[in-house]
Design a protein around this motif. Structure first.
Motif, PDB file in Angstrom:
ATOM      1  N   CYS A 164       1.939  -1.861   8.966  1.00  0.00           N
ATOM      2  CA  CYS A 164       0.703  -1.707   8.358  1.00  0.00           C
ATOM      3  C   CYS A 164       0.071  -2.895   7.818  1.00  0.00           C
ATOM      4  O   CYS A 164       0.738  -3.921   7.312  1.00  0.00           O
ATOM      5  CB  CYS A 164       1.226  -0.735   7.070  1.00  0.00           C
ATOM      6  N   ARG A 166      -1.320   0.386   0.620  1.00  0.00           N
ATOM      7  CA  ARG A 166      -1.087   1.695   1.570  1.00  0.00           C
ATOM      8  C   ARG A 166      -1.063   2.904   0.392  1.00  0.00           C
ATOM      9  O   ARG A 166      -0.884   2.550  -0.696  1.00  0.00           O
ATOM     10  CB  ARG A 166       0.153   1.679   2.231  1.00  0.00           C
ATOM     11  N   PRO A 167      -1.634   3.869   0.822  1.00  0.00           N
ATOM     12  CA  PRO A 167      -1.879   5.141  -0.085  1.00  0.00           C
ATOM     13  C   PRO A 167      -0.600   5.712  -0.466  1.00  0.00           C
ATOM     14  O   PRO A 167       0.473   5.481   0.145  1.00  0.00           O
ATOM     15  CB  PRO A 167      -2.767   6.145   0.845  1.00  0.00           C
ATOM     16  N   MET A 220      -7.235   8.495   5.347  1.00  0.00           N
ATOM     17  CA  MET A 220      -7.098   7.605   6.161  1.00  0.00           C
ATOM     18  C   MET A 220      -8.195   7.670   7.609  1.00  0.00           C
ATOM     19  O   MET A 220      -8.119   8.878   8.119  1.00  0.00           O
ATOM     20  CB  MET A 220      -5.932   6.949   6.672  1.00  0.00           C
ATOM     21  N   ALA A 226      -5.220   1.464   9.859  1.00  0.00           N
ATOM     22  CA  ALA A 226      -4.571   0.588   9.276  1.00  0.00           C
ATOM     23  C   ALA A 226      -3.353   0.034  10.053  1.00  0.00           C
ATOM     24  O   ALA A 226      -2.921  -1.137   9.873  1.00  0.00           O
ATOM     25  CB  ALA A 226      -4.199   0.886   7.824  1.00  0.00           C
ATOM     26  N   LEU A 227      -2.964   0.627  11.140  1.00  0.00           N
ATOM     27  CA  LEU A 227      -1.806   0.086  12.090  1.00  0.00           C
ATOM     28  C   LEU A 227      -2.209  -0.837  12.778  1.00  0.00           C
ATOM     29  O   LEU A 227      -3.148  -0.725  13.595  1.00  0.00           O
ATOM     30  CB  LEU A 227      -1.315   1.675  12.589  1.00  0.00           C
ATOM     31  N   CYS A 263      -3.532   5.638  12.737  1.00  0.00           N
ATOM     32  CA  CYS A 263      -4.087   5.232  11.726  1.00  0.00           C
ATOM     33  C   CYS A 263      -4.827   3.891  11.820  1.00  0.00           C
ATOM     34  O   CYS A 263      -4.290   3.221  12.541  1.00  0.00           O
ATOM     35  CB  CYS A 263      -2.971   5.018  10.603  1.00  0.00           C
ATOM     36  N   ILE A 301      -2.151  -2.927   5.614  1.00  0.00           N
ATOM     37  CA  ILE A 301      -2.456  -2.824   4.190  1.00  0.00           C
ATOM     38  C   ILE A 301      -1.144  -2.620   3.325  1.00  0.00           C
ATOM     39  O   ILE A 301      -1.621  -1.573   2.403  1.00  0.00           O
ATOM     40  CB  ILE A 301      -3.745  -1.980   4.053  1.00  0.00           C
ATOM     41  N   CYS A 338       1.962   7.446   1.899  1.00  0.00           N
ATOM     42  CA  CYS A 338       2.736   6.607   2.661  1.00  0.00           C
ATOM     43  C   CYS A 338       3.668   6.122   1.841  1.00  0.00           C
ATOM     44  O   CYS A 338       4.804   5.875   2.703  1.00  0.00           O
ATOM     45  CB  CYS A 338       1.846   5.336   3.116  1.00  0.00           C
TER      46      CYS A 338
HETATM   47  S1  SF4 Z   1       1.732   3.002   6.038  1.00  0.00           S
HETATM   48 FE1  SF4 Z   1      -0.167   4.569   5.995  1.00  0.00          FE
HETATM   49  S2  SF4 Z   1      -1.910   3.285   5.751  1.00  0.00           S
HETATM   50 FE2  SF4 Z   1      -0.320   2.017   6.625  1.00  0.00          FE
HETATM   51  S3  SF4 Z   1      -0.593   2.190   9.060  1.00  0.00           S
HETATM   52 FE3  SF4 Z   1       0.894   3.725   8.156  1.00  0.00          FE
HETATM   53  S4  SF4 Z   1      -0.103   5.626   7.999  1.00  0.00           S
HETATM   54 FE4  SF4 Z   1      -1.775   3.827   7.761  1.00  0.00          FE
END
Ligand code: SF4
Length: 67
Positions: A39, A45-46, A21, A31-32, A29, A41, A49
């Motif tokens: 989050c 999310r991967p 990420m 994506a935050l 991150c 996404i 996560c």
């Molecule tokens: S869940 Fe994962 S992808 Fe989403 S904001 Fe947190 S670290 Fe980033």
């Protein structure tokens, strides 16, 4: 990880050729959502996560470290 479907603009390649990420200058991150701390996404999310249990020790340490 192989099954991850993270939007590519939110990832980068690390020194070992892996996909990770992307982080912004503040260390969080990419994506935050900085306002809601959610989050953006969540459904994509991967796996790492998904495996990370919210509110456990490591999670709280990261939260305080990056605050
Ligand atoms: S869940 Fe994962 S992808 Fe989403 S904001 Fe947190 S670290 Fe980033």
């Amino acid at each position: 990880m192989g099954d991850d479907d993270v939007p590519r603009y939110l990832t980068r390649e690390d020194a070992w050729g892996g996909t990770v990420m992307r982080r912004l200058d503040d260390g969080w991150c990419a994506a935050l959502d900085r306002q809601t701390r959610l989050c953006t996404i969540y459904q994509r999310r991967p796996g790492v996560c998904r495996d990370y249990e919210m509110g456990v020790g490591d999670c709280l340490i990261e939260f305080v470290r990056l605050k």
